[in-house]
Design a protein around this motif. Sequence first.
Motif, short mmCIF file in Angstrom:
data_model
loop_
_atom_site.label_atom_id
_atom_site.label_comp_id
_atom_site.label_asym_id
_atom_site.label_seq_id
_atom_site.Cartn_x
_atom_site.Cartn_y
_atom_site.Cartn_z
N ALA A 106 1.13 -1.20 -0.16
CA ALA A 106 0.03 0.04 -0.07
C ALA A 106 1.03 1.24 -0.06
CB ALA A 106 -0.83 0.05 1.25
N ILE A 107 0.54 2.39 -0.89
CA ILE A 107 1.23 3.65 -0.77
C ILE A 107 0.19 4.71 -0.56
CG2 ILE A 107 2.77 2.78 -2.48
CD1 ILE A 107 1.29 4.06 -4.72
N PRO A 108 1.00 5.55 0.00
CA PRO A 108 0.05 6.92 0.25
C PRO A 108 -0.02 7.80 -0.84
CG PRO A 108 2.22 7.41 1.01
CD PRO A 108 2.07 6.07 0.55
N THR A 109 -1.26 8.49 -0.96
CA THR A 109 -1.15 9.45 -2.03
C THR A 109 -1.93 10.65 -1.24
OG1 THR A 109 -3.21 9.34 -3.44
CG2 THR A 109 -1.62 7.80 -3.73
N GLU A 110 -2.28 11.72 -2.32
CA GLU A 110 -2.86 12.98 -1.52
C GLU A 110 -4.43 12.66 -1.45
OE1 GLU A 110 -1.68 12.43 -4.54
OE2 GLU A 110 -2.46 14.12 -5.96
N THR A 111 -4.87 11.88 -2.42
CA THR A 111 -6.21 11.66 -2.50
C THR A 111 -6.73 10.53 -1.34
OG1 THR A 111 -6.01 9.92 -4.50
CG2 THR A 111 -6.47 12.28 -4.90
N VAL A 112 -6.35 9.10 -1.86
CA VAL A 112 -6.68 8.00 -0.81
C VAL A 112 -5.35 6.99 -0.91
CG1 VAL A 112 -9.16 8.08 -1.16
CG2 VAL A 112 -7.77 6.73 -2.55
N TYR A 113 -5.25 6.07 -0.28
CA TYR A 113 -4.13 5.19 -0.16
C TYR A 113 -4.37 4.25 -1.37
CZ TYR A 113 -1.36 6.31 4.05
OH TYR A 113 -0.61 6.92 4.88
N GLY A 114 -3.33 3.87 -2.10
CA GLY A 114 -3.34 2.98 -3.21
C GLY A 114 -2.61 1.60 -2.89
N LEU A 115 -3.24 0.41 -3.63
CA LEU A 115 -2.80 -0.91 -3.49
C LEU A 115 -1.69 -1.17 -4.82
CD1 LEU A 115 -3.19 -3.60 -1.59
CD2 LEU A 115 -4.99 -4.08 -3.43
N ALA A 116 -0.55 -0.88 -4.64
CA ALA A 116 0.33 -0.75 -5.63
C ALA A 116 1.19 -2.05 -6.09
CB ALA A 116 1.08 0.28 -5.48
N GLY A 117 1.39 -2.24 -7.35
CA GLY A 117 2.20 -3.02 -7.67
C GLY A 117 2.85 -2.69 -9.33
N ASN A 118 3.57 -3.36 -9.78
CA ASN A 118 4.41 -3.09 -10.81
C ASN A 118 3.56 -3.34 -12.06
OD1 ASN A 118 5.84 -3.27 -13.42
ND2 ASN A 118 7.59 -4.72 -12.70
N ALA A 119 3.45 -2.15 -12.83
CA ALA A 119 2.00 -2.14 -13.76
C ALA A 119 2.47 -2.73 -15.00
CB ALA A 119 1.71 -0.62 -13.97
N LEU A 120 3.79 -3.17 -15.03
CA LEU A 120 4.08 -3.92 -16.15
C LEU A 120 4.49 -5.42 -16.06
CD1 LEU A 120 6.85 -1.48 -17.67
CD2 LEU A 120 4.66 -1.33 -17.87
N ASP A 121 4.11 -5.74 -14.92
CA ASP A 121 4.07 -7.25 -14.63
C ASP A 121 2.77 -7.72 -14.35
OD1 ASP A 121 4.41 -9.62 -13.00
OD2 ASP A 121 5.88 -8.91 -11.53
N ILE A 122 2.35 -8.50 -15.16
CA ILE A 122 0.94 -9.17 -14.99
C ILE A 122 0.79 -9.94 -13.85
CG2 ILE A 122 0.23 -8.84 -17.47
CD1 ILE A 122 0.68 -11.84 -17.90
N THR A 123 1.59 -10.67 -13.26
CA THR A 123 1.42 -11.40 -12.24
C THR A 123 1.16 -10.44 -10.95
OG1 THR A 123 3.06 -12.97 -12.90
CG2 THR A 123 2.45 -13.31 -10.74
N ALA A 124 1.95 -9.26 -10.79
CA ALA A 124 1.77 -8.43 -9.58
C ALA A 124 0.39 -7.87 -10.00
CB ALA A 124 2.81 -7.20 -9.74
N VAL A 125 -0.07 -7.57 -11.33
CA VAL A 125 -1.44 -6.73 -11.47
C VAL A 125 -2.41 -7.71 -10.99
CG1 VAL A 125 -2.73 -5.86 -13.17
CG2 VAL A 125 -0.23 -5.16 -13.30
N ALA A 126 -2.32 -9.08 -11.29
CA ALA A 126 -3.39 -9.86 -10.94
C ALA A 126 -3.51 -10.32 -9.39
CB ALA A 126 -2.84 -11.44 -11.84
N GLN A 127 -2.39 -10.08 -8.71
CA GLN A 127 -2.60 -10.13 -7.42
C GLN A 127 -3.24 -8.76 -6.78
OE1 GLN A 127 0.92 -10.51 -4.56
NE2 GLN A 127 2.12 -11.05 -6.33
N ILE A 128 -3.12 -7.81 -7.51
CA ILE A 128 -4.04 -6.63 -6.87
C ILE A 128 -5.43 -6.83 -6.97
CG2 ILE A 128 -4.34 -4.06 -7.48
CD1 ILE A 128 -1.54 -3.61 -8.67
N PHE A 129 -5.96 -7.23 -8.46
CA PHE A 129 -7.30 -7.74 -8.53
C PHE A 129 -7.66 -8.42 -7.47
CE2 PHE A 129 -6.45 -5.91 -12.88
CZ PHE A 129 -7.66 -5.25 -13.01
N SER A 130 -6.83 -9.61 -7.14
CA SER A 130 -7.14 -10.74 -6.31
C SER A 130 -7.32 -10.35 -4.80
CB SER A 130 -6.25 -11.88 -6.54
OG SER A 130 -5.86 -12.40 -5.37
#
Length: 320
Positions: free
Chosen positions: A25-49
């Motif tokens: 999880a990363i902070p932003t000025e709006t709300v916290y985000g659940l972050a992973g490498n956008a170019l790595d589909i395994t990381a992206v799949a984990q975000i969805f899951s």
Amino acid sequence: MEKISKIGKDLTQAKHFLNDGKVIAIPTETVYGLAGNALDITAVAQIFSIKKRPTFDPLIVHTHSLKSVASFVTEIPEQAKLLAEAFWPGPLTLLLPKKDSIPDLVTSGLDRVAIRIPNHPLTLELLRSLDYPLAAPSANPFGYISPTTAQHVADQLGNDIDYVLDGGAAGIGVESTIIGWENNHPTVMRVGGLSIEDIERIIGPVNVQAVSSSNPAAPGMLKSHYAPTIPMHEGNINELILHHSSKKIAVLSFQKAYPGVYKNYILSPSGDVTEAAQHLFAAMRELDNTDADIILTEYVPAKGLGLAINDRLKRACAEN
Ligand code: TXA
Ligand code: MG
């Protein structure tokens, strides 16, 4: 074995997990985000899951400079450039035609990618230190209230992620404003932390898309969203109190106090919509954590961030 979430401000740690293909999880000025490498589909799949988010609902890609944005999109319309120059880093997300380097999973197969440069010193430093952008939805379970503190994230997703980068309470408190171009005309797909007035000062009149129950162009804009588990109703609070007098009532009011009820959270005693936005999600969480039977609320003045607040309140009440 259960994972214990670690909350901290350690960028080296954060970078280590991300380089390892993990989601944090990363902070932003709006709300916290659940972050992973956008170019790595395994990381992206984990975000969805982890978020239990349907894969038809695309993710926002976060990066640190206009130059790096250019490497992920085929074109930046003139108006988009003007907005980027005026408001990035900041609470603005642009929908731009994507290059092949952005995986289809990130955009749910759409031709456009949502991109933003967040305005948070820790996260900007993190983004500058990585060789890839970060895909990040808000760090809440799908459909629930967005997190505006590291603790909110840990409370709900603490067992599912390795690290929460703590950047303090979000300064703006509602998600970014999303804007795209339909036949060269700017359309706001989600009202948010950048006001329509501010946008129109730079590029003139924009269309603002109304809340709909299902809208394929922005699937995440589902009607029922940001919802507490206790039923929430919007209207004239005094009338609602009379109507629900047999129940244990929590009130989420804009400016006025309702001393007779079980719990009352006032968003901004001075009547300031920007301050109210900052407190909105924390207030919804706090009331949702009481044993009230019902939460009663009211719309705020529809100017500045008031539009985003009313949009979130409307969705939070949508199931009732
Ligand atoms: O402030 C924010 O925008 C936060 C922080 C973490 O940056 N992020 C955020 O992400 O609110 P999320 O996933 O909770 O909401 C993103 C919205 C969703 O409604 C999604 O459908 C829409 O953006 N979206 C993302 N990519 C899109 C695309 N390619 N086309 C249309 N809509 C898109
Ligand atoms: Mg969200």
